[in-house]
Enzyme design. Structure first.
Site, mmCIF file in Angstrom:
data_model
loop_
_atom_site.group_PDB
_atom_site.id
_atom_site.type_symbol
_atom_site.label_atom_id
_atom_site.label_comp_id
_atom_site.label_asym_id
_atom_site.label_seq_id
_atom_site.Cartn_x
_atom_site.Cartn_y
_atom_site.Cartn_z
ATOM 1 N N GLU A 39 0.922 -1.145 -0.304
ATOM 2 C CA GLU A 39 0.150 -0.066 0.104
ATOM 3 C C GLU A 39 0.933 1.563 -0.167
ATOM 4 O O GLU A 39 0.422 2.174 -1.023
ATOM 5 C CB GLU A 39 -1.109 -0.003 1.467
ATOM 6 C CG GLU A 39 -1.648 1.278 1.847
ATOM 7 C CD GLU A 39 -3.047 1.519 0.777
ATOM 8 O OE1 GLU A 39 -3.153 0.085 -0.929
ATOM 9 O OE2 GLU A 39 -3.716 2.447 0.543
ATOM 10 N N LYS A 54 18.156 4.247 23.345
ATOM 11 C CA LYS A 54 18.076 2.682 23.104
ATOM 12 C C LYS A 54 19.311 2.774 23.733
ATOM 13 O O LYS A 54 18.955 1.137 24.129
ATOM 14 C CB LYS A 54 17.698 2.564 21.789
ATOM 15 C CG LYS A 54 17.730 1.279 21.895
ATOM 16 C CD LYS A 54 17.072 0.632 20.392
ATOM 17 C CE LYS A 54 16.215 -1.128 19.452
ATOM 18 N NZ LYS A 54 15.470 -1.085 19.306
ATOM 19 N N GLU A 138 16.734 -2.441 9.491
ATOM 20 C CA GLU A 138 15.335 -3.537 9.793
ATOM 21 C C GLU A 138 14.279 -3.283 9.176
ATOM 22 O O GLU A 138 13.603 -1.605 8.841
ATOM 23 C CB GLU A 138 14.758 -3.245 11.714
ATOM 24 C CG GLU A 138 13.289 -4.010 12.159
ATOM 25 C CD GLU A 138 12.886 -2.976 12.956
ATOM 26 O OE1 GLU A 138 13.519 -4.119 13.956
ATOM 27 O OE2 GLU A 138 12.564 -2.663 13.251
ATOM 28 N N ALA A 150 -0.014 0.192 16.193
ATOM 29 C CA ALA A 150 1.593 0.698 16.381
ATOM 30 C C ALA A 150 1.520 2.319 16.418
ATOM 31 O O ALA A 150 2.571 2.488 17.351
ATOM 32 C CB ALA A 150 2.169 -0.022 15.622
ATOM 33 N N HIS A 154 2.285 4.088 20.299
ATOM 34 C CA HIS A 154 3.620 4.734 20.024
ATOM 35 C C HIS A 154 3.348 5.960 20.432
ATOM 36 O O HIS A 154 4.847 6.506 21.384
ATOM 37 C CB HIS A 154 4.324 4.586 18.473
ATOM 38 C CG HIS A 154 5.890 4.577 18.980
ATOM 39 N ND1 HIS A 154 6.386 6.068 19.046
ATOM 40 C CD2 HIS A 154 6.974 4.382 18.054
ATOM 41 C CE1 HIS A 154 7.624 5.951 18.112
ATOM 42 N NE2 HIS A 154 7.867 4.655 18.191
HETATM 43 P P1 0O2 Z 1 2.725 8.932 -2.639
HETATM 44 O O1 0O2 Z 1 2.708 9.327 -3.998
HETATM 45 O O2 0O2 Z 1 1.881 9.671 -1.744
HETATM 46 O O3 0O2 Z 1 2.347 7.226 -2.547
HETATM 47 P P2 0O2 Z 1 9.157 10.013 0.814
HETATM 48 O O4 0O2 Z 1 10.573 10.495 0.935
HETATM 49 O O5 0O2 Z 1 8.353 11.338 1.128
HETATM 50 O O6 0O2 Z 1 8.929 9.571 -0.355
HETATM 51 P P3 0O2 Z 1 8.839 9.539 4.031
HETATM 52 O O7 0O2 Z 1 10.394 10.195 4.035
HETATM 53 O O8 0O2 Z 1 8.806 8.519 4.221
HETATM 54 O O9 0O2 Z 1 8.735 9.107 2.262
HETATM 55 O O10 0O2 Z 1 8.091 10.125 4.104
HETATM 56 P P4 0O2 Z 1 6.811 9.514 4.936
HETATM 57 O O11 0O2 Z 1 5.881 10.327 5.165
HETATM 58 O O12 0O2 Z 1 7.112 8.893 5.268
HETATM 59 O O13 0O2 Z 1 5.576 8.775 4.448
HETATM 60 C C1 0O2 Z 1 5.972 7.995 2.765
HETATM 61 C C2 0O2 Z 1 5.032 7.652 1.939
HETATM 62 O O14 0O2 Z 1 3.371 6.859 2.819
HETATM 63 C C3 0O2 Z 1 4.239 9.304 1.555
HETATM 64 O O15 0O2 Z 1 4.316 9.193 -0.159
HETATM 65 C C4 0O2 Z 1 2.975 8.849 2.000
HETATM 66 O O16 0O2 Z 1 2.116 9.681 1.402
HETATM 67 C C5 0O2 Z 1 2.576 7.872 2.157
HETATM 68 N N1 0O2 Z 1 1.293 7.555 3.191
HETATM 69 C C6 0O2 Z 1 1.684 7.871 4.362
HETATM 70 N N2 0O2 Z 1 0.544 6.763 5.649
HETATM 71 C C7 0O2 Z 1 -0.523 6.888 4.511
HETATM 72 C C8 0O2 Z 1 -1.866 5.774 4.238
HETATM 73 O O17 0O2 Z 1 -2.112 6.415 6.079
HETATM 74 N N3 0O2 Z 1 -1.660 5.590 3.109
HETATM 75 C C9 0O2 Z 1 -0.918 6.064 2.374
HETATM 76 N N4 0O2 Z 1 -1.637 5.232 1.143
HETATM 77 N N5 0O2 Z 1 0.073 6.334 2.142
HETATM 78 C C10 0O2 Z 1 0.468 6.816 3.111
HETATM 79 P P5 0O2 Z 1 5.319 9.908 -0.910
HETATM 80 O O18 0O2 Z 1 6.576 8.421 -0.799
HETATM 81 O O19 0O2 Z 1 5.534 10.393 -0.590
HETATM 82 O O20 0O2 Z 1 4.594 9.657 -2.595
HETATM 83 P P1 0O2 Z 2 11.034 3.660 17.088
HETATM 84 O O1 0O2 Z 2 11.601 4.090 16.172
HETATM 85 O O2 0O2 Z 2 10.857 4.787 17.692
HETATM 86 O O3 0O2 Z 2 9.978 2.966 16.779
HETATM 87 P P2 0O2 Z 2 13.381 -3.530 21.859
HETATM 88 O O4 0O2 Z 2 13.410 -2.349 20.840
HETATM 89 O O5 0O2 Z 2 13.584 -3.222 22.802
HETATM 90 O O6 0O2 Z 2 11.378 -3.354 21.511
HETATM 91 P P3 0O2 Z 2 13.885 -4.813 19.692
HETATM 92 O O7 0O2 Z 2 14.764 -6.501 20.050
HETATM 93 O O8 0O2 Z 2 15.162 -3.596 19.524
HETATM 94 O O9 0O2 Z 2 13.256 -4.358 20.278
HETATM 95 O O10 0O2 Z 2 13.247 -5.011 17.879
HETATM 96 P P4 0O2 Z 2 12.254 -5.058 17.916
HETATM 97 O O11 0O2 Z 2 11.078 -5.833 18.989
HETATM 98 O O12 0O2 Z 2 12.027 -6.397 16.821
HETATM 99 O O13 0O2 Z 2 11.873 -3.959 16.512
HETATM 100 C C1 0O2 Z 2 11.287 -3.196 17.961
HETATM 101 C C2 0O2 Z 2 10.945 -2.000 16.942
HETATM 102 O O14 0O2 Z 2 10.050 -2.560 16.663
HETATM 103 C C3 0O2 Z 2 10.377 -0.478 17.716
HETATM 104 O O15 0O2 Z 2 11.882 0.180 17.316
HETATM 105 C C4 0O2 Z 2 8.907 -0.128 17.271
HETATM 106 O O16 0O2 Z 2 9.500 0.631 15.854
HETATM 107 C C5 0O2 Z 2 8.352 -1.827 16.967
HETATM 108 N N1 0O2 Z 2 7.810 -1.823 17.726
HETATM 109 C C6 0O2 Z 2 8.349 -3.101 19.158
HETATM 110 N N2 0O2 Z 2 7.389 -3.528 19.720
HETATM 111 C C7 0O2 Z 2 6.570 -3.098 19.696
HETATM 112 C C8 0O2 Z 2 5.346 -1.709 20.818
HETATM 113 O O17 0O2 Z 2 5.077 -2.910 21.857
HETATM 114 N N3 0O2 Z 2 3.979 -1.331 19.687
HETATM 115 C C9 0O2 Z 2 5.021 -0.063 18.844
HETATM 116 N N4 0O2 Z 2 4.377 0.723 18.225
HETATM 117 N N5 0O2 Z 2 5.937 -0.732 18.345
HETATM 118 C C10 0O2 Z 2 6.761 -1.636 19.026
HETATM 119 P P5 0O2 Z 2 11.840 1.218 18.737
HETATM 120 O O18 0O2 Z 2 12.894 1.073 19.190
HETATM 121 O O19 0O2 Z 2 10.227 1.257 19.447
HETATM 122 O O20 0O2 Z 2 12.014 2.809 17.926
#
Ligand code: 0O2
Ligand code: 0O2
Length: 210
Positions: A39, A54, A138, A150, A154
């Protein structure tokens, strides 16, 4: 750490490269008029403050970060249906441009918080001016419903500094259950759509014969 920008540069490059590659897969599916298992794709390099938090929490010395912190570079693939996750994981496994070193299935085996997602850890080769550097990335693969949950959890964790009150935790558990049910319901609908498409194709074939 003397220079975070230099240290994190290959991670930034890996995230950008993987985002382009994964968005390419999505576009190929779209062009072939098939249901796309992707998606959207997002990615980030972990902010320095989160790296430090961390490292402290997990007792990782800063000079061991590159081998011991697996999510300095993080890429997330979000899909519509649970079945798409398996398709993506197979696709990732079949690639030769990186090496998978670990897979963690938090879908079959959800975390105590209620968290569900499929994680893959890769050694990803980045080409630098001083040669190839393999870095850890990752990859998280999850449905829209898992992602919604999530993201909310978070934010709450951030708000409460990891100490979410019990009543909110209970609600989150129920919300996780509801997200799981939503995924199941959507899977049913997906099957219905596929069946409808098969009926239409069969009808068209029959009409072609007469
Ligand atoms: P498009 O044309 O919207 O698909 P980027 O460097 O901008 O490509 P980045 O920095 O990771 O990516 O940005 P971000 O904000 O994390 O979002 C990445 C992409 O995921 C963006 O699209 C968002 O529009 C899309 N996105 C985030 N949330 C959603 C959601 O809930 N639904 C859908 N369909 N898309 C989501 P791009 O890559 O800019 O291009
Ligand atoms: P960020 O960038 O804030 O998302 P640990 O970090 O100890 O939990 P480990 O072993 O490093 O775990 O790896 P794991 O659990 O496979 O992956 C860690 C990442 O998974 C987290 O990154 C989250 O993005 C996601 N995640 C894991 N458990 C949960 C949870 O219970 N809730 C949510 N919302 N996300 C989770 P970080 O470190 O939080 O970084």
């Amino acid at each position: 750490m003397s220079n975070w920008d230099v240290f994190l540069a290959p991670y930034k490059q890996a995230v950008e490269e993987l985002k382009i590659k994964l968005k390419g897969i999505r576009e190929q599916y779209q062009m072939s008029s098939k249901h796309t298992p992707i998606e959207f794709v997002t990615g980030r390099v972990k902010p320095i403050s989160s790296i430090l938090d961390k490292a402290k929490r997990k007792n990782i010395p800063l000079d061991c970060l590159q081998d011991e912190m697996q999510d300095l570079a993080g890429v997330r693939i979000v899909c519509q249906f649970v079945e798409d996750i398996e398709t993506i994981v197979q696709l990732i496994r079949s690639r030769s441009d990186f090496e998978i070193i670990e897979e963690r299935d938090y879908i079959m085996d959800k975390k105590p918080s209620g968290y569900r997602s499929y994680h893959l850890v890769l050694w990803y080769p980045v080409q630098t001016i001083v040669g190839e550097k393999k870095i850890l990335v990752e990859l998280q693969v999850r449905t829209l419903a898992m992602n919604f949950w999530a993201t909310i959890e978070h934010s709450l964790n951030y708000k409460y500094s990891g100490e979410i009150p019990e009543d909110v935790k209970d609600r989150l558990q129920r919300a996780a259950e509801a997200a799981f049910k939503l995924d199941e319901e959507m899977s049913q609908i997906r099957d219905e759509v596929k069946e409808a498409q098969r009926i239409i194709i069969r009808k068209q074939e029959e009409q072609g014969k007469t």
